[in-house]
Design a protein around this motif. Structure first.
Motif, mmCIF file in Angstrom:
data_model
loop_
_atom_site.group_PDB
_atom_site.id
_atom_site.type_symbol
_atom_site.label_atom_id
_atom_site.label_comp_id
_atom_site.label_asym_id
_atom_site.label_seq_id
_atom_site.Cartn_x
_atom_site.Cartn_y
_atom_site.Cartn_z
ATOM 1 N N VAL A 101 -3.334 4.508 7.012
ATOM 2 C CA VAL A 101 -3.070 5.903 7.175
ATOM 3 C C VAL A 101 -2.553 6.167 5.513
ATOM 4 N N CYS A 102 -3.115 7.139 4.872
ATOM 5 C CA CYS A 102 -2.577 7.733 3.624
ATOM 6 C C CYS A 102 -2.590 9.078 3.809
ATOM 7 N N THR A 103 -1.345 9.649 3.748
ATOM 8 C CA THR A 103 -1.154 11.398 3.725
ATOM 9 C C THR A 103 -0.402 11.738 2.691
ATOM 10 N N LEU A 104 -1.064 12.459 1.596
ATOM 11 C CA LEU A 104 -0.160 12.889 0.485
ATOM 12 C C LEU A 104 0.644 11.790 -0.029
ATOM 13 N N VAL A 105 0.045 10.934 -0.570
ATOM 14 C CA VAL A 105 0.772 9.849 -1.095
ATOM 15 C C VAL A 105 0.005 9.055 -2.092
ATOM 16 N N LEU A 106 -1.379 9.011 -2.161
ATOM 17 C CA LEU A 106 -2.046 8.356 -3.118
ATOM 18 C C LEU A 106 -1.872 9.011 -4.532
ATOM 19 N N CYS A 107 -1.444 10.438 -4.311
ATOM 20 C CA CYS A 107 -1.104 11.173 -5.718
ATOM 21 C C CYS A 107 -0.033 10.586 -6.635
ATOM 22 N N THR A 108 0.800 9.766 -5.739
ATOM 23 C CA THR A 108 2.054 9.670 -6.536
ATOM 24 C C THR A 108 2.195 7.949 -6.780
ATOM 25 N N ILE A 109 1.217 7.285 -6.190
ATOM 26 C CA ILE A 109 1.228 5.840 -6.653
ATOM 27 C C ILE A 109 0.988 5.640 -7.968
ATOM 28 N N PRO A 110 1.605 4.825 -8.602
ATOM 29 C CA PRO A 110 1.385 4.500 -10.188
ATOM 30 C C PRO A 110 -0.006 3.925 -10.436
ATOM 31 N N GLU A 117 -7.187 -1.750 -3.484
ATOM 32 C CA GLU A 117 -7.403 -3.023 -3.502
ATOM 33 C C GLU A 117 -6.552 -3.835 -2.458
ATOM 34 N N GLU A 118 -5.300 -3.520 -2.289
ATOM 35 C CA GLU A 118 -4.382 -4.102 -1.551
ATOM 36 C C GLU A 118 -4.704 -3.650 -0.094
ATOM 37 N N ILE A 119 -4.914 -2.339 0.049
ATOM 38 C CA ILE A 119 -5.228 -1.512 1.246
ATOM 39 C C ILE A 119 -6.348 -2.251 1.835
ATOM 40 N N SER A 120 -7.565 -2.621 1.239
ATOM 41 C CA SER A 120 -8.526 -3.258 1.498
ATOM 42 C C SER A 120 -8.437 -4.389 1.893
ATOM 43 N N ARG A 121 -7.549 -5.277 1.290
ATOM 44 C CA ARG A 121 -7.205 -6.701 1.514
ATOM 45 C C ARG A 121 -6.553 -6.761 2.936
ATOM 46 N N ASN A 163 -3.831 16.177 -10.594
ATOM 47 C CA ASN A 163 -5.245 16.014 -10.921
ATOM 48 C C ASN A 163 -6.017 14.702 -10.698
ATOM 49 N N ARG A 164 -5.658 14.105 -9.651
ATOM 50 C CA ARG A 164 -6.030 12.621 -9.271
ATOM 51 C C ARG A 164 -7.183 12.852 -8.482
ATOM 52 N N PRO A 165 -8.486 12.214 -8.882
ATOM 53 C CA PRO A 165 -9.664 12.207 -8.449
ATOM 54 C C PRO A 165 -9.543 11.299 -7.156
ATOM 55 N N THR A 166 -8.934 11.275 -6.105
ATOM 56 C CA THR A 166 -8.493 10.414 -5.005
ATOM 57 C C THR A 166 -9.679 10.102 -4.351
ATOM 58 N N LEU A 167 -10.491 10.984 -3.969
ATOM 59 C CA LEU A 167 -11.831 10.734 -3.171
ATOM 60 C C LEU A 167 -12.684 9.880 -3.876
ATOM 61 N N ASP A 168 -12.838 10.152 -5.046
ATOM 62 C CA ASP A 168 -13.664 9.491 -5.805
ATOM 63 C C ASP A 168 -13.250 7.869 -5.936
ATOM 64 N N LEU A 169 -11.941 7.630 -5.992
ATOM 65 C CA LEU A 169 -11.432 6.260 -6.397
ATOM 66 C C LEU A 169 -11.666 5.477 -4.760
ATOM 67 N N VAL A 170 -11.658 6.332 -3.897
ATOM 68 C CA VAL A 170 -11.656 5.815 -2.568
ATOM 69 C C VAL A 170 -13.331 5.367 -2.518
ATOM 70 N N LYS A 171 -14.174 6.058 -2.928
ATOM 71 C CA LYS A 171 -15.669 5.726 -2.758
ATOM 72 C C LYS A 171 -15.927 4.741 -3.565
ATOM 73 N N GLN A 172 -15.087 4.447 -4.838
ATOM 74 C CA GLN A 172 -15.415 3.564 -5.620
ATOM 75 C C GLN A 172 -14.890 2.048 -5.132
ATOM 76 N N SER A 173 -14.149 2.116 -4.238
ATOM 77 C CA SER A 173 -13.467 0.998 -3.913
ATOM 78 C C SER A 173 -14.249 0.483 -2.502
ATOM 79 N N ALA A 193 -12.769 6.522 6.381
ATOM 80 C CA ALA A 193 -13.816 5.803 5.671
ATOM 81 C C ALA A 193 -13.612 4.147 6.496
ATOM 82 N N ILE A 194 -14.627 3.582 6.363
ATOM 83 C CA ILE A 194 -14.633 2.306 7.078
ATOM 84 C C ILE A 194 -14.631 1.059 5.856
ATOM 85 N N LYS A 195 -13.930 -0.052 6.118
ATOM 86 C CA LYS A 195 -13.949 -1.172 5.120
ATOM 87 C C LYS A 195 -15.387 -1.781 5.219
ATOM 88 N N ALA A 196 -15.990 -1.647 3.907
ATOM 89 C CA ALA A 196 -17.546 -2.115 3.590
ATOM 90 C C ALA A 196 -17.349 -3.812 3.839
#
Length: 198
Positions: A101-110, A117-121, A163-173, A193-196
């Protein structure tokens, strides 16, 4: 992070939570099941909504935020373990969690790409990723405004990128988005989303 931000976070978020964010969180978090990892749990605003999880491991690197979340963790319906950890280097084995679960946090991660990648792992094959985030929008005025405001906003609000395109980043992961819904003129999105497969 300055001490003022964690101390005022719940106060600042209160009007948003009452006017819709709380309902969005509830609807999403109630779906989380099995062994759950919450990334950047903050003051624990999601904790009351975990009802189908077996256990929740909540990571939050900011000590004061973690401290402020203890009472909500103790009052939760499921066991919640609080930990200090960073999303870009998760201290968990591969294929460990059923739901992340990620809520209002991916915007802040450097480094959100490394975090994903780590979340997928650490996510099990066919495991779930639930996100509720604000994103860069495709709008001739509001999109550029997000870009202009982000440098100042980032300094004021704990590294938050408007201005982070977070959904695009998820779709590219390594996740396949199976459901998405947009709120507040497309600025906020909820996605499942489901891990591919490898």
């Amino acid at each position: 992070m300055g001490k003022w931000f964690p101390k005022l976070y719940d106060t600042l978020m209160g009007p948003f939570e009452r006017r819709g964010f709380g309902a969005i969180r509830r609807q999403l978090i109630q779906k989380a099941s099995g062994e759950v990892l919450e990334i950047g749990s903050g003051t624990g605003l999601n904790f009351p909504f975990y009802i189908n999880a077996k256990k929740v491991t909540a990571i939050e690197p900011e000590p004061l935020m973690r401290q402020l979340s203890i009472q909500r963790a103790q009052q939760a319906q499921v066991h919640i373990e609080l930990m200090s950890a960073n999303a870009e280097k998760l201290p968990f084995p591969d294929n460990h969690f059923d739901t992340i679960v990620c809520t209002l946090v991916l915007c802040t991660i450097p480094d959100p790409i490394k975090a994903l990648e780590e979340i997928s792992r650490v996510c099990k094959p066919d495991g779930q990723l639930f996100i509720f985030e604000h994103v860069k929008i495709d709008h001739p005025f509001l999109g550029p405004l997000q870009d202009r405001l982000t440098p100042v906003w980032r300094r004021l609000c704990d590294g938050c990128h408007l201005n982070r395109p977070t959904l695009d980043l998820v779709k590219q992961s390594n996740f396949k988005v199976i459901n998405e819904k947009r709120y507040y003129k497309d600025i906020f999105i909820v996605a499942e989303a489901i891990k591919a497969g490898l």
